[in-house]
Write an enzyme that holds these catalytic residues in place. Structure first.
Site, mmCIF file in Angstrom:
data_model
loop_
_atom_site.group_PDB
_atom_site.id
_atom_site.type_symbol
_atom_site.label_atom_id
_atom_site.label_comp_id
_atom_site.label_asym_id
_atom_site.label_seq_id
_atom_site.Cartn_x
_atom_site.Cartn_y
_atom_site.Cartn_z
ATOM 1 N N LYS A 33 0.989 -1.286 -0.042
ATOM 2 C CA LYS A 33 0.182 0.056 0.007
ATOM 3 C C LYS A 33 0.948 1.230 0.029
ATOM 4 C CE LYS A 33 -0.273 -0.156 5.018
ATOM 5 N NZ LYS A 33 -1.237 -0.629 6.173
ATOM 6 N N TYR A 251 14.409 30.048 8.239
ATOM 7 C CA TYR A 251 13.280 30.531 8.667
ATOM 8 C C TYR A 251 12.882 30.517 10.152
ATOM 9 C CZ TYR A 251 11.338 30.278 3.829
ATOM 10 O OH TYR A 251 11.248 30.391 2.562
HETATM 11 C C1 LIG Z 1 -0.383 -1.570 6.922
HETATM 12 C C2 LIG Z 1 -1.001 -2.694 7.319
HETATM 13 C C3 LIG Z 1 -0.194 -4.174 7.518
HETATM 14 C C4 LIG Z 1 1.240 -4.054 7.485
HETATM 15 O O1 LIG Z 1 1.787 -3.612 8.672
HETATM 16 P P1 LIG Z 1 3.441 -3.336 9.140
HETATM 17 O O2 LIG Z 1 3.412 -2.969 10.469
HETATM 18 O O3 LIG Z 1 4.008 -2.522 8.056
HETATM 19 O O4 LIG Z 1 3.904 -4.695 8.712
HETATM 20 C C5 LIG Z 1 -0.617 -5.088 7.711
HETATM 21 N N1 LIG Z 1 -2.263 -5.246 8.043
HETATM 22 C C6 LIG Z 1 -3.011 -4.210 7.761
HETATM 23 C C7 LIG Z 1 -4.443 -4.394 8.093
HETATM 24 C C8 LIG Z 1 -2.632 -2.960 7.437
HETATM 25 O O5 LIG Z 1 -3.153 -2.026 7.076
#
Ligand SMILES: *Cc1c(COP(=O)(O)O)cnc(C)c1O
Length: 354
Positions: A33, A251
């Site tokens: 993702k 800044y």
């Molecule tokens: C993002 C996500 C993961 C992955 O989590 P990590 O800590 O990056 O391994 C697993 N399950 C769900 C439902 C997620 O949203």
């Protein structure tokens, strides 16, 4: 180049295989993702496919479509919740969906949509998912209406917390999930995220694990010792200047540089993902030597202080390491979040797979 991130394929594969082994060779769903946490979802998915991982987790239907259109063929699961029109789209494209409420099951039934469904259960994350006591009703609804229920899952909310109290909470989440899956025969049963694999390796339940940040060596905000660094963010010295009188840098005039010191500008800023809080103790490395970040980080540029001993050797164009796992391990900044930092890398940062 001005700012780029090098991604080391070999180390990535090493980490994935290591974590798969810790998960006792359960099937791995590669979580890609948010553009694979900023590194590039198509490239990361291809690397995963090269080691026979063909199930991908995405945040929404668009992310799955992007991968399908890039020629990644495999299974996709939308981990979050979809709007009804997204359920229609996912069904057309044979993408697995996560369902968190009965109204969506009714919507699927009434519209003759039959995607592969994973029931999402809330065991303590308090984000999405059916309450534990509503799961049976959801499963029964699927069965009575011939919906294509293929999986059930839940999400652990504090697997990287390692106090006795947080451990107890995670074990309670896992226990609730175990009660639910008891006697259930589904193709995909999953609860563990990366830190759920590493920190609770003996408590993994189900037949699938969802691997995200662990691929990149983190299972919390620090690198996991036995995993390898996968990405290094780099930039170059754009400008160097010695100042002749005490001056405020950047800044807001928050940092005062004494007279006769030298600073440099590097062309990377918060629009590239270099978070503003990194000025509180952050640094970059020039040939392994620390150069402190000084003054407010700007949108496109950051100032660093050049230590006296390297003033005569550092040059315009020289490469600096802005972030890697060792620097992250060394940082002592409460706001730092390994997931946020990676996924916040900006569009201008070139992704270079090595
Ligand atoms: C993002 C996500 C993961 C992955 O989590 P990590 O800590 O990056 O391994 C697993 N399950 C769900 C439902 C997620 O949203």
């Amino acid at each position: 180049m001005r700012a780029w991130v090098e991604i080391y394929k070999e180390n990535l594969i090493y980490n994935i295989l290591k974590l798969k082994e810790i998960a006792k060779n359960r099937e791995v769903l590669g979580v890609v993702k948010a553009n694979a946490y900023g590194l590039g979802s198509v490239e990361i998915a291809k690397i995963l496919q090269s080691i026979n991982i063909n199930f991908f987790g995405v945040a929404n239907v668009e992310e799955a479509i992007e991968l399908q259109e890039a020629g990644i063929n495999g299974n996709f699961l939308i981990l979050g919740r979809s709007f009804n029109e997204e359920l229609v789209e996912a069904t057309k494209r044979n993408i697995h969906v996560a369902i968190s409420s009965l109204d969506q099951l009714i919507f699927l039934k009434e519209n003759n949509l039959n995607p592969q469904i994973h029931i999402k259960v809330d065991t303590g994350m308090t984000r999405l998912g059916f309450d534990v006591d509503k799961v049976e009703e959801a499963i029964n609804f699927c069965r009575e209406n011939n919906l294509n229920l293929v999986g059930i899952f839940s999400h652990l909310s504090d697997t990287d917390g390692l106090t006795e109290e947080t451990k107890k909470f995670t074990l309670e989440q896992i226990e609730k999930f175990k009660q639910i899956i008891n006697n259930l025969d589904l193709k995909y049963i999953h609860i563990s995220n990366s830190a759920g694999i590493t920190n609770f390796s003996d408590e993994i339940v189900g037949n699938l694990v969802r691997l995200g940040i662990g691929m990149y060596s983190f299972t919390g905000n620090k690198k996991t010792p036995y995993l390898k660094n996968v990405y290094t963010l780099k930039s170059r010295i754009l400008f160097l200047k010695e100042i002749h009188h005490e001056s405020f840098v950047s800044y807001g005039r928050h940092y005062k540089l004494p007279a006769n010191e030298t600073y440099a500008v590097i062309p990377i800023g918060y629009a590239d993902g270099l978070k503003k809080y990194l000025t509180k103790g952050g640094y970059v490395l020039w040939k392994g030597i620390k150069c402190e970040i000084i003054g407010n980080i700007c949108m496109d540029m950051t100032m660093i202080k050049i230590p006296k001993e390297i003033i005569n050797s550092i040059k315009i164009g020289d490469e600096v390491t802005v972030m890697d796992a060792d620097i992250i391990n060394d940082l002592n900044i409460d706001e730092f979040c390994a997931w946020e930092f990676m996924s916040g890398l900006g569009k201008r940062v070139k992704r270079i797979f090595i």
